[in-house]
Design a protein around this motif. Structure first.
Motif, PDB file in Angstrom:
ATOM      1  N   UNK A  33       3.120  -7.482   8.436  1.00  0.00           N
ATOM      2  CA  UNK A  33       2.545  -6.184   8.794  1.00  0.00           C
ATOM      3  C   UNK A  33       1.530  -5.782   7.739  1.00  0.00           C
ATOM      4  N   UNK A  34       0.439  -5.163   8.168  1.00  0.00           N
ATOM      5  CA  UNK A  34      -0.456  -4.539   7.200  1.00  0.00           C
ATOM      6  C   UNK A  34       0.346  -3.555   6.357  1.00  0.00           C
ATOM      7  N   UNK A  35       0.165  -3.609   5.061  1.00  0.00           N
ATOM      8  CA  UNK A  35       0.913  -2.721   4.179  1.00  0.00           C
ATOM      9  C   UNK A  35       0.503  -1.269   4.367  1.00  0.00           C
ATOM     10  N   UNK A  36      -0.761  -1.061   4.714  1.00  0.00           N
ATOM     11  CA  UNK A  36      -1.303   0.271   4.888  1.00  0.00           C
ATOM     12  C   UNK A  36      -1.885   0.413   6.287  1.00  0.00           C
ATOM     13  N   UNK A  37      -2.087   1.640   6.694  1.00  0.00           N
ATOM     14  CA  UNK A  37      -2.851   1.888   7.910  1.00  0.00           C
ATOM     15  C   UNK A  37      -4.319   1.529   7.664  1.00  0.00           C
ATOM     16  N   UNK A  38      -5.041   1.242   8.722  1.00  0.00           N
ATOM     17  CA  UNK A  38      -6.463   0.910   8.589  1.00  0.00           C
ATOM     18  C   UNK A  38      -7.180   2.074   7.912  1.00  0.00           C
ATOM     19  N   UNK A  56      -1.776  20.985   1.783  1.00  0.00           N
ATOM     20  CA  UNK A  56      -3.105  21.504   1.432  1.00  0.00           C
ATOM     21  C   UNK A  56      -4.247  20.629   1.930  1.00  0.00           C
ATOM     22  N   UNK A  57      -3.939  19.477   2.482  1.00  0.00           N
ATOM     23  CA  UNK A  57      -4.962  18.554   2.962  1.00  0.00           C
ATOM     24  C   UNK A  57      -4.946  18.560   4.479  1.00  0.00           C
ATOM     25  N   UNK A  58      -5.989  19.056   5.136  1.00  0.00           N
ATOM     26  CA  UNK A  58      -6.043  19.141   6.598  1.00  0.00           C
ATOM     27  C   UNK A  58      -6.633  17.861   7.171  1.00  0.00           C
ATOM     28  N   UNK A  59      -5.848  16.822   7.138  1.00  0.00           N
ATOM     29  CA  UNK A  59      -6.303  15.535   7.644  1.00  0.00           C
ATOM     30  C   UNK A  59      -5.462  14.441   7.021  1.00  0.00           C
ATOM     31  N   UNK A  60      -5.783  13.188   7.294  1.00  0.00           N
ATOM     32  CA  UNK A  60      -4.999  12.086   6.725  1.00  0.00           C
ATOM     33  C   UNK A  60      -5.226  11.953   5.227  1.00  0.00           C
ATOM     34  N   UNK A  61      -4.245  11.340   4.558  1.00  0.00           N
ATOM     35  CA  UNK A  61      -4.308  11.126   3.118  1.00  0.00           C
ATOM     36  C   UNK A  61      -4.917   9.763   2.797  1.00  0.00           C
ATOM     37  N   UNK A  62      -5.127   9.557   1.498  1.00  0.00           N
ATOM     38  CA  UNK A  62      -5.383   8.205   1.012  1.00  0.00           C
ATOM     39  C   UNK A  62      -4.181   7.339   1.361  1.00  0.00           C
ATOM     40  N   UNK A  63      -4.426   6.140   1.850  1.00  0.00           N
ATOM     41  CA  UNK A  63      -3.335   5.238   2.177  1.00  0.00           C
ATOM     42  C   UNK A  63      -2.451   4.993   0.963  1.00  0.00           C
ATOM     43  N   UNK A  64      -1.137   5.096   1.140  1.00  0.00           N
ATOM     44  CA  UNK A  64      -0.200   4.832   0.064  1.00  0.00           C
ATOM     45  C   UNK A  64      -0.193   5.871  -1.030  1.00  0.00           C
ATOM     46  N   UNK A  65      -0.704   7.059  -0.758  1.00  0.00           N
ATOM     47  CA  UNK A  65      -0.896   8.062  -1.810  1.00  0.00           C
ATOM     48  C   UNK A  65       0.408   8.486  -2.479  1.00  0.00           C
ATOM     49  N   UNK A  66       1.512   8.509  -1.728  1.00  0.00           N
ATOM     50  CA  UNK A  66       2.761   9.017  -2.286  1.00  0.00           C
ATOM     51  C   UNK A  66       3.458   8.004  -3.190  1.00  0.00           C
ATOM     52  N   UNK A  67       3.003   6.758  -3.203  1.00  0.00           N
ATOM     53  CA  UNK A  67       3.654   5.717  -4.017  1.00  0.00           C
ATOM     54  C   UNK A  67       3.099   5.744  -5.431  1.00  0.00           C
ATOM     55  N   UNK A  68       3.504   6.743  -6.191  1.00  0.00           N
ATOM     56  CA  UNK A  68       3.099   6.857  -7.583  1.00  0.00           C
ATOM     57  C   UNK A  68       3.832   5.812  -8.430  1.00  0.00           C
ATOM     58  N   UNK A  69       3.346   5.525  -9.652  1.00  0.00           N
ATOM     59  CA  UNK A  69       3.961   4.463 -10.468  1.00  0.00           C
ATOM     60  C   UNK A  69       5.466   4.623 -10.676  1.00  0.00           C
TER      61      UNK A  69
END
Length: 593
Positions: free
Chosen positions: A305-310, A473-486
């Motif tokens: 599977x693609x790890x992220x959305x397109x 606070x973001x009205x739209x999609x996020x950066x792919x994988x944004x919640x996966x902080x170090x």
């Protein structure tokens, strides 16, 4: 080996993911590529390049998987479009002084003299040094006309396993358009997976990869001027094994004809739809309620599977490899043949300014016949693809036909609904109302602050892991994988059992719907990298109209929380012809040779 002359090569990595936690790959990079003549006698050549990414893994304990890169090549013959003079026609047979530089699939346009072609006319075949045929008869016979043939990007056909060079520590395995049947001239390699050959974690570098391109079989003579582009996407292996589908949720899969007990999937075999007297798999509320055929991808078999959305940068790169006619079908703004001035330059929303973080735009002035060059321009300053222009944001406003076309072009396919649930949960028994990260609604943490908007390091306050109902606070999609902080855990990263990100939330994803395709979808068929002249996908067993048989799973940034649950099928059987701000996609590929 000697370098082949007159080759322009670009590494077309469009989305570089950063800030991902330590067990998840990011920052995929492809180095400069070189085309060398491996064997001019059999019409093959090698494409050599380095590839690597951070936070790679391969583990022999749970989840018993690894990450990989799906790598495929696109090429364009010639360095400029052929312009043919003194062109005449008899039916669809076109006579010219020389057919040098012509390739099947090139769109043709009359730019002078007498005659006209209908829309979508292409070169059908080059029949001699002075004649070629077209896919359509001219609407007006050509007489002493001037014709422009527009060069096209084509998908490179690769050699079988054993012909490619993998550096120490790396494995290269070929994927064919039909996965399962043996490699052949009619079932060539359309890409390769590159991954670790042994257990390990951390930065992975494969220097000196060499892919064998069977260019002679595609009519390319050694020495032909070429443009070549290397594309790569991050993938995650979902290994073979049993798992559970369903549970509590709207229209959820279930074991038997009632209740909410999950069903255990233990093979790819035919499954009878439940009746009052037959306890087996069923679902409620939507669709045709038919059996599940042996060809429908049930998720037991291994797949990548693609790890992220397109991402928007990836979708823009796809648009930039299409003909003008194909491009027009993949966006909302009217950029069809003959259009030379555009006001609504944000092409996915048909607006003059960016809306709902959809940052892909076209120029204001363009050639009326040639392909358009698209960029991401989130900051609206007129300069595309800057560090804060949103290339890393999930692509939205995709309708089902454009999602299918993208996956066909990448030689992937949509995941099925059942594969979606396995990719989320792995082999674990589901808890009630579970999300992809394994928790229930009580585990959702909303973001309240944002930093680095539209950049490769866009982030929100930790430990936020998703958003729904347009409440962030973001009205739209996020950066792919944004919640996966170090420092993120699986739950705070919003990650699935296998390390796949954003399966719950961000954008809803198109899947093969069990409600409509469960009897005739074939898991062996993937994209071949080629599209129809009008931009439509052309894979057998995919929905022929691009809509019927495709539904949405996983919910989004704007949906209610319920839609993000793994078992929720509210949108799985909805036939939707429109483009929405929360609809995107990701691709999969069967993992067996």
């Amino acid at each position: 080996m000697r370098p082949i002359s007159s080759v322009r090569i670009a590494a077309c990595l469009c989305v570089l993911h950063a800030g991902i936690c330590s067990v998840r790959s990011n920052n995929l990079q492809v180095g400069p590529a070189t085309l060398v003549d491996a064997d001019p006698n059999d019409g093959s050549a090698q494409v050599q390049f380095d590839i690597g990414w951070e936070n790679s893994w391969r583990v022999s304990t749970a989840p018993n998987n690894w990450d990989a890169a799906w790598v495929f090549l696109k090429f364009r013959a010639g360095m400029s479009d052929p312009v043919l003079s003194n062109v005449n026609s008899a039916g669809n047979v076109i006579t010219v002084a020389s057919t040098s530089g012509l390739r099947p699939g090139m769109p043709v346009h009359v730019v002078g003299g007498t005659g006209a072609f209908p829309m979508f006319t292409q070169v059908l075949a080059v029949t001699s040094t002075t004649t070629f045929t077209t896919t359509s008869f001219p609407t007006m016979a050509l007489s002493n006309a001037t014709v422009r043939a527009v060069r096209v990007w084509e998908h490179a056909q690769l050699g079988p396993n054993g012909t490619h060079l993998a550096p120490p520590g790396a494995t290269i395995s070929v994927g064919c358009a039909e996965v399962g049947p043996p490699y052949s001239s009619t079932n060539p390699g359309v890409g390769v997976f590159i991954h670790r050959s042994a257990d390990g974690t951390g930065t992975f570098t494969a220097s000196g990869c060499a892919l064998t391109w069977m260019l002679g079989g595609q009519g390319i003579v050694i020495g032909t001027p070429l443009e070549l582009c290397v594309h790569a996407l991050e993938m995650v292996l979902v290994p073979t094994g049993s798992y559970y589908v369903g549970g509590a949720g709207t229209n959820a899969f279930r074991n038997g004809s009632g209740g909410s007990t999950p069903r255990h999937i233990t093979s790819e075999a035919y499954i009878v739809y439940a009746t009052a007297f037959n306890v087996t798999l069923s679902y409620g509320g939507a669709g045709l309620q038919t059996d599940f055929g042996g060809g429908f991808p049930k998720g037991y078999e291994a797949f990548y599977s693609m790890k992220y959305e397109v991402a928007q940068g990836e979708y823009a790169a796809f648009l930039n490899k299409l003909t003008r006619e194909q491009q027009a079908a993949m966006v909302t703004t009217n950029i069809g043949l003959g259009t030379f001035a555009v006001v609504n330059r944000y092409v996915m929303t048909n607006t003059a300014a960016m809306m709902n973080r959809s940052a892909i735009r076209c120029p204001a002035i363009m050639d009326p016949l040639l392909p358009v060059t698209f960029v991401c321009d989130a900051d609206g300053d007129g300069i595309g693809n800057e560090m804060d222009d949103g290339e890393w944001t999930a692509a939205n406003y995709l309708n089902a036909p454009s999602a299918l076309a993208y996956l066909d072009w990448c030689a992937l396919r949509p995941m099925s609904e059942m594969e979606f649930e396995k990719a989320c949960r792995g082999p674990t028994f589901p808890i009630a109302g579970d999300y992809a990260w394994g928790g229930n609604t009580a585990s959702i943490v909303f973001p309240t602050a944002q930093a680095g908007a539209f950049t490769a390091t866009e982030s929100v306050d930790d430990p936020a892991n998703t958003s729904y109902g347009s409440l962030a606070p973001i009205a739209g999609p996020f950066r792919n994988g944004m919640f996966a902080e170090p420092s993120a855990s699986r739950a705070s990263a919003g990650a699935s059992y296998y390390g796949i990100l954003d399966l719950s939330g961000n954008v809803a994803e198109y899947t093969f719907s069990a409600s409509y395709l469960s009897l005739w979808s074939l898991r062996i068929l993937h994209g071949d990298g080629l599209l129809a002249p009008n931009g439509a996908m052309n894979v057998l067993s995919w929905p022929p109209d691009g809509f019927y048989g495709i539904g949405l799973r996983g919910g989004s940034w704007s949906s209610i929380a319920q839609y993000q649950r793994v078992s929720d099928r509210t949108m799985a059987a909805v036939v939707n012809t429109l483009r929405y701000a929360d609809s995107g996609t990701r691709g999969v590929r069967r993992a067996i040779p």
